[in-house]
Write an enzyme that holds these catalytic residues in place. Structure first.
Site, PDB file in Angstrom:
ATOM      1  N   GLN A   1       1.901  -2.188   5.690  1.00  0.00           N
ATOM      2  CA  GLN A   1       2.202  -0.799   6.046  1.00  0.00           C
ATOM      3  C   GLN A   1       2.552  -0.587   7.527  1.00  0.00           C
ATOM      4  O   GLN A   1       3.454   0.179   7.843  1.00  0.00           O
ATOM      5  CB  GLN A   1       1.008   0.067   5.668  1.00  0.00           C
ATOM      6  CG  GLN A   1       1.333   1.519   5.546  1.00  0.00           C
ATOM      7  CD  GLN A   1       0.303   2.225   4.684  1.00  0.00           C
ATOM      8  OE1 GLN A   1      -0.896   2.158   4.940  1.00  0.00           O
ATOM      9  NE2 GLN A   1       0.742   2.896   3.653  1.00  0.00           N
TER      10      GLN A   1
ATOM     11  N   GLU B   1      -4.674  -6.372   2.867  1.00  0.00           N
ATOM     12  CA  GLU B   1      -3.424  -7.017   3.281  1.00  0.00           C
ATOM     13  C   GLU B   1      -3.358  -8.498   2.907  1.00  0.00           C
ATOM     14  O   GLU B   1      -2.302  -9.006   2.544  1.00  0.00           O
ATOM     15  CB  GLU B   1      -3.200  -6.854   4.787  1.00  0.00           C
ATOM     16  CG  GLU B   1      -2.759  -5.458   5.207  1.00  0.00           C
ATOM     17  CD  GLU B   1      -3.890  -4.447   5.243  1.00  0.00           C
ATOM     18  OE1 GLU B   1      -5.061  -4.880   5.201  1.00  0.00           O
ATOM     19  OE2 GLU B   1      -3.613  -3.239   5.303  1.00  0.00           O
TER      20      GLU B   1
ATOM     21  N   PHE C   1      -1.356  -4.489  11.162  1.00  0.00           N
ATOM     22  CA  PHE C   1      -2.189  -4.949  10.034  1.00  0.00           C
ATOM     23  C   PHE C   1      -1.778  -6.332   9.528  1.00  0.00           C
ATOM     24  O   PHE C   1      -2.393  -6.868   8.616  1.00  0.00           O
ATOM     25  CB  PHE C   1      -2.128  -3.953   8.860  1.00  0.00           C
ATOM     26  CG  PHE C   1      -2.281  -2.498   9.230  1.00  0.00           C
ATOM     27  CD1 PHE C   1      -2.800  -2.120  10.461  1.00  0.00           C
ATOM     28  CD2 PHE C   1      -1.906  -1.497   8.349  1.00  0.00           C
ATOM     29  CE1 PHE C   1      -2.931  -0.775  10.809  1.00  0.00           C
ATOM     30  CE2 PHE C   1      -2.038  -0.148   8.683  1.00  0.00           C
ATOM     31  CZ  PHE C   1      -2.553   0.206   9.923  1.00  0.00           C
ATOM     32  N   ILE C   2      -0.717  -6.889  10.111  1.00  0.00           N
ATOM     33  CA  ILE C   2      -0.304  -8.205   9.589  1.00  0.00           C
ATOM     34  C   ILE C   2      -1.322  -9.286   9.906  1.00  0.00           C
ATOM     35  O   ILE C   2      -1.372 -10.302   9.226  1.00  0.00           O
ATOM     36  CB  ILE C   2       1.094  -8.669  10.073  1.00  0.00           C
ATOM     37  CG1 ILE C   2       1.092  -8.979  11.558  1.00  0.00           C
ATOM     38  CG2 ILE C   2       2.184  -7.688   9.676  1.00  0.00           C
ATOM     39  CD1 ILE C   2       2.324  -9.745  11.987  1.00  0.00           C
TER      40      ILE C   2
ATOM     41  N   GLU D   1       0.842  -1.193   0.000  1.00  0.00           N
ATOM     42  CA  GLU D   1       0.000   0.000   0.000  1.00  0.00           C
ATOM     43  C   GLU D   1       0.883   1.251   0.000  1.00  0.00           C
ATOM     44  O   GLU D   1       1.707   1.418   0.903  1.00  0.00           O
ATOM     45  CB  GLU D   1      -0.908  -0.013   1.228  1.00  0.00           C
ATOM     46  CG  GLU D   1      -1.948  -1.139   1.147  1.00  0.00           C
ATOM     47  CD  GLU D   1      -2.468  -1.578   2.516  1.00  0.00           C
ATOM     48  OE1 GLU D   1      -2.219  -0.897   3.513  1.00  0.00           O
ATOM     49  OE2 GLU D   1      -3.103  -2.647   2.560  1.00  0.00           O
TER      50      GLU D   1
ATOM     51  N   LEU E   1      -5.928  -1.472  -1.119  1.00  0.00           N
ATOM     52  CA  LEU E   1      -5.792  -1.616   0.332  1.00  0.00           C
ATOM     53  C   LEU E   1      -6.409  -2.942   0.787  1.00  0.00           C
ATOM     54  O   LEU E   1      -7.606  -3.016   1.063  1.00  0.00           O
ATOM     55  CB  LEU E   1      -6.474  -0.434   1.005  1.00  0.00           C
ATOM     56  CG  LEU E   1      -6.035  -0.086   2.423  1.00  0.00           C
ATOM     57  CD1 LEU E   1      -6.438   1.334   2.755  1.00  0.00           C
ATOM     58  CD2 LEU E   1      -6.608  -1.037   3.450  1.00  0.00           C
TER      59      LEU E   1
ATOM     60  N   HIS F   1      -0.072   0.323  15.477  1.00  0.00           N
ATOM     61  CA  HIS F   1       0.972   0.653  14.505  1.00  0.00           C
ATOM     62  C   HIS F   1       2.355   0.241  15.003  1.00  0.00           C
ATOM     63  O   HIS F   1       3.308   0.276  14.250  1.00  0.00           O
ATOM     64  CB  HIS F   1       0.985   2.160  14.213  1.00  0.00           C
ATOM     65  CG  HIS F   1      -0.141   2.616  13.335  1.00  0.00           C
ATOM     66  ND1 HIS F   1      -1.456   2.325  13.600  1.00  0.00           N
ATOM     67  CD2 HIS F   1      -0.143   3.332  12.183  1.00  0.00           C
ATOM     68  CE1 HIS F   1      -2.217   2.847  12.658  1.00  0.00           C
ATOM     69  NE2 HIS F   1      -1.446   3.462  11.778  1.00  0.00           N
TER      70      HIS F   1
END
Lengths: 326, 355
Positions: free
Chosen positions: A82, A60, A86-87, A29, A58, A129
């Site tokens: 990113q 994943e 988000f993994i 992304e 977008l 994050h």
């Protein structure tokens, strides 16, 4: 040699490999046109074109699955997720599909993929994050997990990771991207995956750590030497799966005492694994139990108390004193 | 600005059929161009696969196979879709889609080994472009999308096809795959075998959409619905989709409406969620019977042919299951060595625990 920060070193590694091997592809992304939210891939799309360096929609899981499919086709994808939180959206593709490809296919296919992801705390980023999920990834068979602590290692490890025929998780600490510059060769070189680095020699106690905590540990070691004359040896794991136990054992044979420092929550992670392996291989060399300095077993905190939550030089010094006074 | 074609997704789509249930051509425009020999070969494969399925169910009950998902009723979708491909095209199957990968080149004994939990089952021979069956519902959709991008980047005029069921069309990976394929205009065919049930959940509880084919609209790719009990409709639809892919016109979603005559797996009792009437209705649409009627009228097939193929299939299945049974068992040491290209030291050490 050039002076580079870790972000520039990673970008340089990607450039070297994009240039060397036409099968290397870079995507995720926002990684293409703008060069990623941290600009780690800035300029690479312009240099290598939109077929080699490109933005993805977008999603994943699709980034992971795209990497797996391209790997089957003989490409060497470098896929960026990113932010580390988000993994989970991509874990099926990363931790199940990519990691099992060689096994499931009896060696017919492999997954020569690098999954890059920024992670790590202390930067007051948004929720999810910054978490340190390396322990969770390290427990997955079939993948290697790399966490560089400085620009030289970051470039050499990244090149080694791209050339590796198995999937590698490459975790880039947010706090280290711009932390400092160091000398980095401009040509290509590799730092072996699975090999730790003794970053500071000492005789009284060993600190085993990785990533940002290498620097926090160095601060603690400087303080211990200055105030008490304690000589701390620091091992930077560089790869948290597999762990280079030989380097750790050699150090413990010398110092007879150790602590493990990690940002991640205390239980069941990399530190626990390091200590288990020390028990198996070096228990008779120990004069004290191996202690952990880590985050508490809570969710990663909101920014307001992040600095207290993360291991500090003071907590490391306390742990060193404990094992010395045992 | 062009208008949004609301009517596309608010009206039921008629499924394409080429053959009537009586084996008459009802849609001449969509009749695929096939020689008599090709028509006979397709029939051969369908009868062979039905016989193999019957045998596999028995072998499963005898404990000679492991996990096995029956395929009877879906021969038209499976055989027809593979037959419409070229050898170099890539297949990314779901767990039930073993016939496609076998007819694409995976030796049958390896399919049996896969079922028996032996990793050699997935060790596809060189030159055979298939993945092993996928267990995670929908994961293979993304692999096919990536493989298709590989063909596009290599400028090879090949396509990737991937299969899932009506249940799989609810997965996030399904939408992500369709969306990526649309954005990158990839040569990929998403083939959904809508057999009415995701294990026990009926289609009506799977989606409120009028058809799965409608879902292509949101991804900006072509969507078609076909009669999955009509092998000629399947072949035509896949040929057209492959052609579009090869011409750089992008991806196609095909929804084939079909039925599995047997339960989801050997450990499942379909009578708990399907009625006898429903099963009877679908039995009357048997894809093999329908195609046989067509071929018999053309003088290309007889009942004796069916009997002969069944005998051949039985003999071949026996031979291949024996080969699978004779294959040396996996070892822990071999398993450990299949984790990485070169086995790291800690794994080498772990081998010693199993000597």
């Amino acid at each position: 040699m050039a002076q580079m920060n870790m972000k520039e070193a990673i970008r340089d590694a990607l450039r070297v490999e994009l240039k060397r091997d036409p099968n290397v592809l870079l995507f995720g992304e926002d990684v293409g046109h703008v060069g990623g939210v941290f600009r780690a891939t800035e300029g690479l799309q312009k240099e290598f074109g939109e077929e080699r360096v490109f933005d993805t929609p977008l999603a994943e899981s699709a980034i992971g699955g795209l990497a797996v499919g391209l790997g089957v086709q003989g490409f060497r994808p470098v896929a960026e997720i990113q932010f580390v939180g988000f993994i989970f959206e991509a874990l099926d593709q990363m931790a199940i599909q990519a990691s099992r490809m060689r096994y499931r296919s009896g060696g017919r296919y492999n997954s020569p993929i690098v999954f890059r992801t920024p992670f790590g705390g202390g930067v007051k980023a948004a929720e999810l994050h910054t978490d340190s999920l390396e322990g969770l990834l390290a427990q997955t068979p079939g993948i290697k997990v790399v966490v560089p602590s400085n620009p030289y290692d970051a470039k050499g490890l990244m090149i080694a990771a791209i050339r590796d025929n198995d999937p590698v998780f490459f975790m880039e600490h947010l706090n280290l991207y711009h932390a400092f510059r160091a000398e980095v060769p401009e040509d290509d070189y590799t730092v072996e995956l699975g090999k730790a680095n003794v970053v500071r020699e000492g005789s009284d106690v060993t600190i085993i750590t990785y990533g940002m905590m290498v620097h926090t540990s160095v601060k603690a070691a400087d303080e211990l030497e200055k105030t008490k004359g304690i000589k701390v040896e620091i091992i930077d794991l560089r790869t948290v799966s597999p762990i280079d136990i030989d380097t750790i054992v050699a150090s413990i044979q010398k110092t007879n005492r150790a602590i493990v420092v990690q940002e991640a929550q205390k239980s069941s992670g990399v530190a626990a694994e390091v200590i288990a392996q020390i028990n198996e291989k070096a228990i008779l060399h120990l004069e004290a139990p191996v202690l952990r300095v880590a985050g508490p077993d809570t969710v990663y905190p909101f920014a307001q108390i992040e600095d207290t939550w993360l291991p500090t030089p003071t907590r490391i010094i306390d742990a060193v004193n404990k094992v010395l006074e045992f | 600005m062009s208008k949004v074609p609301y009517e596309v997704y608010t009206e039921e789509v008629e499924a394409l059929s080429v053959l009537s249930p009586d084996g008459e051509i009802i849609n001449k425009d969509k009749l695929p161009e096939l020689t008599d020999d090709q028509l006979k070969e397709i029939m051969y494969r369908m009868v062979f696969t039905r016989t193999w399925d019957d045998r596999a169910v028995n072998l499963g009950r005898q404990g000679r196979l492991g996990f096995y998902a029956p395929v009877s009723g879906q021969e038209a979708t499976m055989i027809g879709s593979e037959y419409a491909l070229q050898k170099e095209d890539f297949i990314a199957p779901g767990y039930r889609d073993i016939p496609q990968i076998v007819w694409h080149g995976l030796p049958l004994y390896q399919a049996f080994l896969y079922s028996r939990g032996h990793q050699h089952g997935g060790q596809v021979p060189d030159g055979v472009n298939v993945l092993m069956p996928q267990i995670i519902i929908g994961a293979q959709i993304l692999h096919a999308m990536g493989i298709a991008m590989g063909y596009k980047l290599k400028k090879q005029k090949q396509v990737a096809i991937t299969y899932t069921g009506d249940g799989g069309s609810s997965e996030g990976d399904f939408y992500e795959g369709l969306n990526y394929a649309g954005v990158y205009k990839l040569p990929v065919i998403f083939f959904v075998q809508n057999n009415g049930y995701a294990i026990t959940t009926p289609f009506a509880k799977q989606t409120a959409a009028l058809s799965i084919a409608h879902k292509a609209v949101a991804a900006g790719i072509k969507g078609v619905k076909i009669d999955g009990m009509d092998v000629l409709a399947v072949i035509k639809a896949v040929q057209e989709a492959a052609e579009r892919g090869r011409n750089g016109e992008g991806a196609t979603l095909i929804e084939a409406v079909t039925y599995r005559f047997r339960p989801h797996s050997l450990s499942d009792d379909a009578s708990k969620y399907r009625s006898k009437e429903e099963e009877g209705e679908w039995n009357a649409k048997d894809p093999i019977a329908r195609f046989a009627k067509y071929l018999e009228k053309k003088g290309l097939w007889t009942e004796e042919d069916t009997a002969r193929v069944k005998e051949e299939a039985k003999a071949k299945v026996n031979e291949e299951i024996k080969k699978a049974e004779k294959t040396e068992k996996m070892t822990i040491s071999g398993l450990i060595d299949s984790m990485f290209e070169s086995t790291p030291k800690h794994l080498e050490e772990q081998k010693a625990d199993f000597k």
